[in-house]
Design an enzyme around this catalytic site. Structure first.
Site, PDB file in Angstrom:
ATOM      1  N   SER A 299      38.691  42.931  41.137  1.00 29.27           N
ATOM      2  CA  SER A 299      38.199  43.810  42.182  1.00 29.27           C
ATOM      3  C   SER A 299      38.015  43.025  43.481  1.00 29.27           C
ATOM      4  CB  SER A 299      36.867  44.389  41.712  1.00 29.27           C
ATOM      5  OG  SER A 299      36.358  45.264  42.647  1.00 29.27           O
ATOM      6  N   GLY A 300      38.561  43.541  44.571  1.00 28.07           N
ATOM      7  CA  GLY A 300      38.380  42.912  45.873  1.00 28.07           C
ATOM      8  C   GLY A 300      39.451  41.896  46.229  1.00 28.07           C
ATOM      9  N   VAL A 301      40.421  41.701  45.361  1.00 29.52           N
ATOM     10  CA  VAL A 301      41.439  40.671  45.629  1.00 29.52           C
ATOM     11  C   VAL A 301      42.440  41.133  46.693  1.00 29.52           C
ATOM     12  CG1 VAL A 301      43.143  41.303  43.843  1.00 29.52           C
ATOM     13  CG2 VAL A 301      42.856  38.911  44.476  1.00 29.52           C
ATOM     14  N   GLY A 302      42.570  42.470  46.852  1.00 24.25           N
ATOM     15  CA  GLY A 302      43.505  42.975  47.868  1.00 24.25           C
ATOM     16  C   GLY A 302      44.657  43.796  47.297  1.00 24.25           C
ATOM     17  N   LYS A 303      44.545  44.258  46.064  1.00 23.29           N
ATOM     18  CA  LYS A 303      45.630  45.049  45.448  1.00 23.29           C
ATOM     19  C   LYS A 303      45.905  46.312  46.281  1.00 23.29           C
ATOM     20  CE  LYS A 303      43.246  45.752  41.688  1.00 23.29           C
ATOM     21  NZ  LYS A 303      41.970  45.073  42.019  1.00 23.29           N
ATOM     22  N   GLY A 304      44.818  47.034  46.543  1.00 21.70           N
ATOM     23  CA  GLY A 304      44.953  48.296  47.283  1.00 21.70           C
ATOM     24  C   GLY A 304      45.544  48.064  48.665  1.00 21.70           C
TER      25      GLY A 304
ATOM     26  N   GLY B   2      44.656  42.705  39.077  1.00 25.24           N
ATOM     27  CA  GLY B   2      43.918  41.602  39.700  1.00 25.24           C
ATOM     28  C   GLY B   2      42.469  42.009  39.809  1.00 25.24           C
TER      29      GLY B   2
ATOM     30  N   ARG C 146      34.713  56.906  46.582  1.00 24.98           N
ATOM     31  CA  ARG C 146      34.153  56.191  47.731  1.00 24.98           C
ATOM     32  C   ARG C 146      34.336  57.074  48.957  1.00 24.98           C
ATOM     33  NH1 ARG C 146      37.474  50.880  46.010  1.00 24.98           N
ATOM     34  NH2 ARG C 146      36.136  50.235  44.300  1.00 24.98           N
TER      35      ARG C 146
ATOM     36  N   ARG D  67      33.889  44.595  52.024  1.00 20.57           N
ATOM     37  CA  ARG D  67      34.441  45.950  51.898  1.00 20.57           C
ATOM     38  C   ARG D  67      33.312  46.982  51.981  1.00 20.57           C
ATOM     39  NH1 ARG D  67      38.072  47.249  46.723  1.00 20.57           N
ATOM     40  NH2 ARG D  67      36.043  47.471  45.730  1.00 20.57           N
TER      41      ARG D  67
ATOM     42  N   ASN E 286      46.733  35.837  46.942  1.00 23.57           N
ATOM     43  CA  ASN E 286      46.522  36.553  48.204  1.00 23.57           C
ATOM     44  C   ASN E 286      45.531  35.781  49.070  1.00 23.57           C
ATOM     45  OD1 ASN E 286      46.455  38.430  50.242  1.00 23.57           O
ATOM     46  ND2 ASN E 286      45.175  39.903  49.119  1.00 23.57           N
TER      47      ASN E 286
ATOM     48  N   ARG F 174      31.265  43.471  39.006  1.00 24.09           N
ATOM     49  CA  ARG F 174      32.677  43.214  39.300  1.00 24.09           C
ATOM     50  C   ARG F 174      32.959  41.710  39.350  1.00 24.09           C
ATOM     51  NH1 ARG F 174      35.480  47.929  41.592  1.00 24.09           N
ATOM     52  NH2 ARG F 174      34.212  49.634  40.822  1.00 24.09           N
TER      53      ARG F 174
HETATM   54  N1  LIG Z   1      43.671  50.469  32.890  1.00 24.57           N
HETATM   55  C1  LIG Z   1      43.568  51.059  34.079  1.00 24.57           C
HETATM   56  N2  LIG Z   1      42.928  50.463  35.081  1.00 24.57           N
HETATM   57  C2  LIG Z   1      42.885  51.099  36.268  1.00 24.57           C
HETATM   58  C3  LIG Z   1      43.484  52.353  36.489  1.00 24.57           C
HETATM   59  N3  LIG Z   1      43.272  52.710  37.770  1.00 24.57           N
HETATM   60  C4  LIG Z   1      42.590  51.702  38.329  1.00 24.57           C
HETATM   61  N4  LIG Z   1      42.352  50.740  37.440  1.00 24.57           N
HETATM   62  C5  LIG Z   1      41.662  49.452  37.612  1.00 24.57           C
HETATM   63  O1  LIG Z   1      40.278  49.669  37.596  1.00 24.57           O
HETATM   64  C6  LIG Z   1      39.654  48.628  38.329  1.00 24.57           C
HETATM   65  C7  LIG Z   1      38.619  49.219  39.243  1.00 24.57           C
HETATM   66  O2  LIG Z   1      39.254  50.005  40.217  1.00 24.57           O
HETATM   67  P1  LIG Z   1      38.426  50.593  41.431  1.00 24.57           P
HETATM   68  O3  LIG Z   1      37.223  51.276  40.890  1.00 24.57           O
HETATM   69  O4  LIG Z   1      39.329  51.390  42.282  1.00 24.57           O
HETATM   70  O5  LIG Z   1      37.869  49.311  42.173  1.00 24.57           O
HETATM   71  P2  LIG Z   1      38.587  48.124  42.985  1.00 24.57           P
HETATM   72  O6  LIG Z   1      39.510  47.388  42.072  1.00 24.57           O
HETATM   73  O7  LIG Z   1      37.435  47.289  43.378  1.00 24.57           O
HETATM   74  O8  LIG Z   1      39.287  48.717  44.139  1.00 24.57           O
HETATM   75  C8  LIG Z   1      40.769  47.882  39.033  1.00 24.57           C
HETATM   76  O9  LIG Z   1      41.029  46.697  38.290  1.00 24.57           O
HETATM   77  C9  LIG Z   1      41.947  48.809  38.938  1.00 24.57           C
HETATM   78  O10 LIG Z   1      43.166  48.080  38.885  1.00 24.57           O
HETATM   79  C10 LIG Z   1      44.168  52.959  35.392  1.00 24.57           C
HETATM   80  O11 LIG Z   1      44.726  54.030  35.463  1.00 24.57           O
HETATM   81  N5  LIG Z   1      44.178  52.280  34.216  1.00 24.57           N
HETATM   82  N1  LIG Z   2      44.512  38.469  52.299  1.00 22.64           N
HETATM   83  C1  LIG Z   2      43.352  38.989  52.689  1.00 22.64           C
HETATM   84  N2  LIG Z   2      42.547  38.312  53.521  1.00 22.64           N
HETATM   85  C2  LIG Z   2      41.363  38.823  53.920  1.00 22.64           C
HETATM   86  N3  LIG Z   2      40.892  40.024  53.534  1.00 22.64           N
HETATM   87  C3  LIG Z   2      41.659  40.745  52.691  1.00 22.64           C
HETATM   88  C4  LIG Z   2      42.907  40.289  52.235  1.00 22.64           C
HETATM   89  N4  LIG Z   2      43.426  41.218  51.414  1.00 22.64           N
HETATM   90  C5  LIG Z   2      42.546  42.224  51.371  1.00 22.64           C
HETATM   91  N5  LIG Z   2      41.473  41.952  52.144  1.00 22.64           N
HETATM   92  C6  LIG Z   2      40.255  42.781  52.330  1.00 22.64           C
HETATM   93  O1  LIG Z   2      39.481  42.608  51.126  1.00 22.64           O
HETATM   94  C7  LIG Z   2      38.832  43.815  50.777  1.00 22.64           C
HETATM   95  C8  LIG Z   2      39.242  44.202  49.344  1.00 22.64           C
HETATM   96  O2  LIG Z   2      40.607  44.587  49.325  1.00 22.64           O
HETATM   97  P1  LIG Z   2      41.135  45.772  48.430  1.00 22.64           P
HETATM   98  O3  LIG Z   2      42.561  46.001  48.804  1.00 22.64           O
HETATM   99  O4  LIG Z   2      40.203  46.926  48.502  1.00 22.64           O
HETATM  100  O5  LIG Z   2      41.026  45.096  46.982  1.00 22.64           O
HETATM  101  P2  LIG Z   2      41.274  45.678  45.526  1.00 22.64           P
HETATM  102  O6  LIG Z   2      42.084  46.912  45.673  1.00 22.64           O
HETATM  103  O7  LIG Z   2      41.982  44.588  44.804  1.00 22.64           O
HETATM  104  O8  LIG Z   2      39.916  45.935  44.957  1.00 22.64           O
HETATM  105  C9  LIG Z   2      39.230  44.848  51.794  1.00 22.64           C
HETATM  106  O9  LIG Z   2      38.184  44.973  52.745  1.00 22.64           O
HETATM  107  C10 LIG Z   2      40.488  44.274  52.453  1.00 22.64           C
HETATM  108  O10 LIG Z   2      40.627  44.674  53.771  1.00 22.64           O
END
Ligand SMILES: Nc1nc2c(ncn2[C@@H]2O[C@H](COP(=O)(O)OP(=O)(O)O)[C@@H](O)[C@H]2O)c(=O)[nH]1
Ligand SMILES: Nc1ncnc2c1ncn2[C@@H]1O[C@H](COP(=O)(O)OP(=O)(O)O)[C@@H](O)[C@H]1O
Length: 399
Positions: A144-149, A142, A175, A268, A302, A279
């Site tokens: 960046s910033g969608v909430g995967k982590g 998904g 970070r 974030r 999400n 992003r």
């Molecule tokens: N293809 C690939 N993408 C990854 C991997 N690890 C993280 N990512 C992706 O890289 C992107 C950037 O990740 P990150 O720098 O952590 O930023 P965030 O998505 O904003 O939290 C995201 O879309 C992650 O899903 C990996 O091992 N392989």
């Molecule tokens: N459903 C939601 N509603 C509001 N804020 C959310 C939600 N899910 C995640 N967040 C917030 O959005 C920001 C990005 O989430 P994060 O999990 O870091 O995204 P990703 O891993 O996709 O980049 C974080 O500050 C998180 O706390």
């Protein structure tokens, strides 16, 4: 059909071993496939060593030490080598624990062919045989910033013994709250590029100007801990995993709106304005690809975090694989054994050089349902104990 005599494969215990050297305690077995002879050997003197592989090319009469990919088996006191097809050799380690005795040496599978091209030299890959089906890994993608982590962290917190996170490698800077080895393996670009050339990765992608990749080891570490693997990777990575031997469930997380995505990314506070802009630009293409049919099995929006998390849990419960283990408790192949193979069934006759006796025992490996391969694990191996197994018109059956 099924009437032809089963092929007899001699075992490679101390007595019948090919090239066993009593001085060095080295042993080896050899299997010819096409113009190549694969010699698989080891020495039980060095418990930290791994079983070695050498290749003899009949066309030019030369030996080579191939690049060996995947987690390698440690040597045991002996092993049998069985040719399964033109791509894989089954290695049955004697005197090893039940979860460490069945291995596959891939010599010409799709993955090996690709890696051979990449490396420009001879390549083989190990894959460990796992009994029964294990739950499939989960790929979460998904923008960046969608909430995967956030969603993954919730899942890992609630079910710490069920799920394990595949720790990716990345060349981006850590970070503030990120821990090396926990959130990512932070690495240098030149080191990561070398690791890619050495075939250490299941998939890699350039995302937002940095390299990211899932190493074979990262996935294996989770699997070895008996957990279900979660991968947080981008859309390109998801596509690579789809094309690989790893059977996974693919979930795409969407924001309720683009404005909300931008708000979350900014709040974030982990990126500079320039990085946020990059992003957001990439998010448009990711949303297009992620929501187009074919790549992802499920799309979750999400909006409200708790609702999305509940939906994710429901979805994973639905998709839960059935973990059926057919492995007999005391599956252990003694040094003295012989092996026969017919179609997809391999019989391991144990004790008394395979002659029937009170103590003799036979195990049957059913290879017909194998899934996956290197990189990763070969699953779906079924082992039955008992016997004597006899042949019937459909192959081998137990009487
Ligand atoms: N293809 C690939 N993408 C990854 C991997 N690890 C993280 N990512 C992706 O890289 C992107 C950037 O990740 P990150 O720098 O952590 O930023 P965030 O998505 O904003 O939290 C995201 O879309 C992650 O899903 C990996 O091992 N392989
Ligand atoms: N459903 C939601 N509603 C509001 N804020 C959310 C939600 N899910 C995640 N967040 C917030 O959005 C920001 C990005 O989430 P994060 O999990 O870091 O995204 P990703 O891993 O996709 O980049 C974080 O500050 C998180 O706390």
């Amino acid at each position: 059909m099924g009437e032809e005599a089963p092929e007899l494969i001699s075992n490679t215990d101390r007595n019948s071993v090919l090239g066993y050297d009593p001085e060095s305690k080295d042993y080896s077995s050899s299997i010819a496939i096409g113009d190549k002879i694969y010699v698989v050997g080891g020495s039980d003197d060095d418990a930290n060593a791994s079983i070695s592989v050498k290749v003899f090319d009949k066309l030019n009469g030369k030996w080579s030490n191939p690049t060996v990919l995947g987690t390698k088996p440690t040597p045991s006191k002996g092993h049998s080598a069985v040719l399964i097809n033109m791509e894989q050799i089954l290695i049955i380690k004697s005197d090893s624990s039940p979860d460490d005795c069945i291995w596959f040496l891939e010599v010409d599978t799709q993955f090996v062919k690709q890696q051979r091209q990449l490396v420009g030299a001879e390549v083989v890959a190990w894959s460990k045989g796992i009994t029964g089906d294990a739950p499939k890994p989960i790929v979460i993608s998904g923008p960046s910033g969608v909430g995967k982590g956030t969603l993954i962290a919730k899942l890992m917190k609630e079910y710490p013994t069920t799920f394990g996170f595949s720790v990716s490698h990345t060349t981006r800077a850590p970070r503030e709250k990120e821990v090396n080895g926990v959130h990512y393996h932070f690495t240098e670009r030149n080191i990561m590029e070398k690791d890619i050339r050495d075939g250490k990765f299941l998939e890699t992608a350039a995302v937002h100007g940095n390299l990211y990749g899932t190493s074979i080891e990262a996935v294996e570490a989770v699997t070895n801990a008996g957990k279900r693997c979660i991968l947080d990777i981008d859309v390109q990575g998801a596509r690579s995993v789809r094309a690989s031997s790893l059977e996974a469930i693919f979930i795409f997380i969407c924001p309720p709106s683009f404005e909300e995505l931008e708000k979350r990314l900014r709040s974030r506070g982990t990126e500079t304005e320039e990085q946020v802009q990059k992003r957001l630009r990439n998010a448009k293409a990711e949303l297009d690809q992620g929501t187009s049919p074919g790549l992802f099995d499920h799309i979750l929006v999400n909006g409200d975090l708790e609702t999305c998390y509940e939906n994710l849990k429901k979805l994973l419960a639905l998709e839960e694989g059935i973990d059926v283990s057919y492995q007999p408790d005391n599956f252990k192949v003694p040094l003295c054994h012989s092996v026969t193979k017919k179609d997809h069934k391999v019989l391991i006759h144990c004790g008394n050089n395979g002659l029937e006796s009170e103590t003799a025992r036979t195990f049957m490996l059913d290879l017909s349902l194998l899934k996956g391969s290197a990189p990763g694990r070969t699953r779906g191996l079924y082992i039955s104990a008992g016997g004597p197994f006899t042949e019937n018109v459909n192959g081998m059956g137990q009487v």
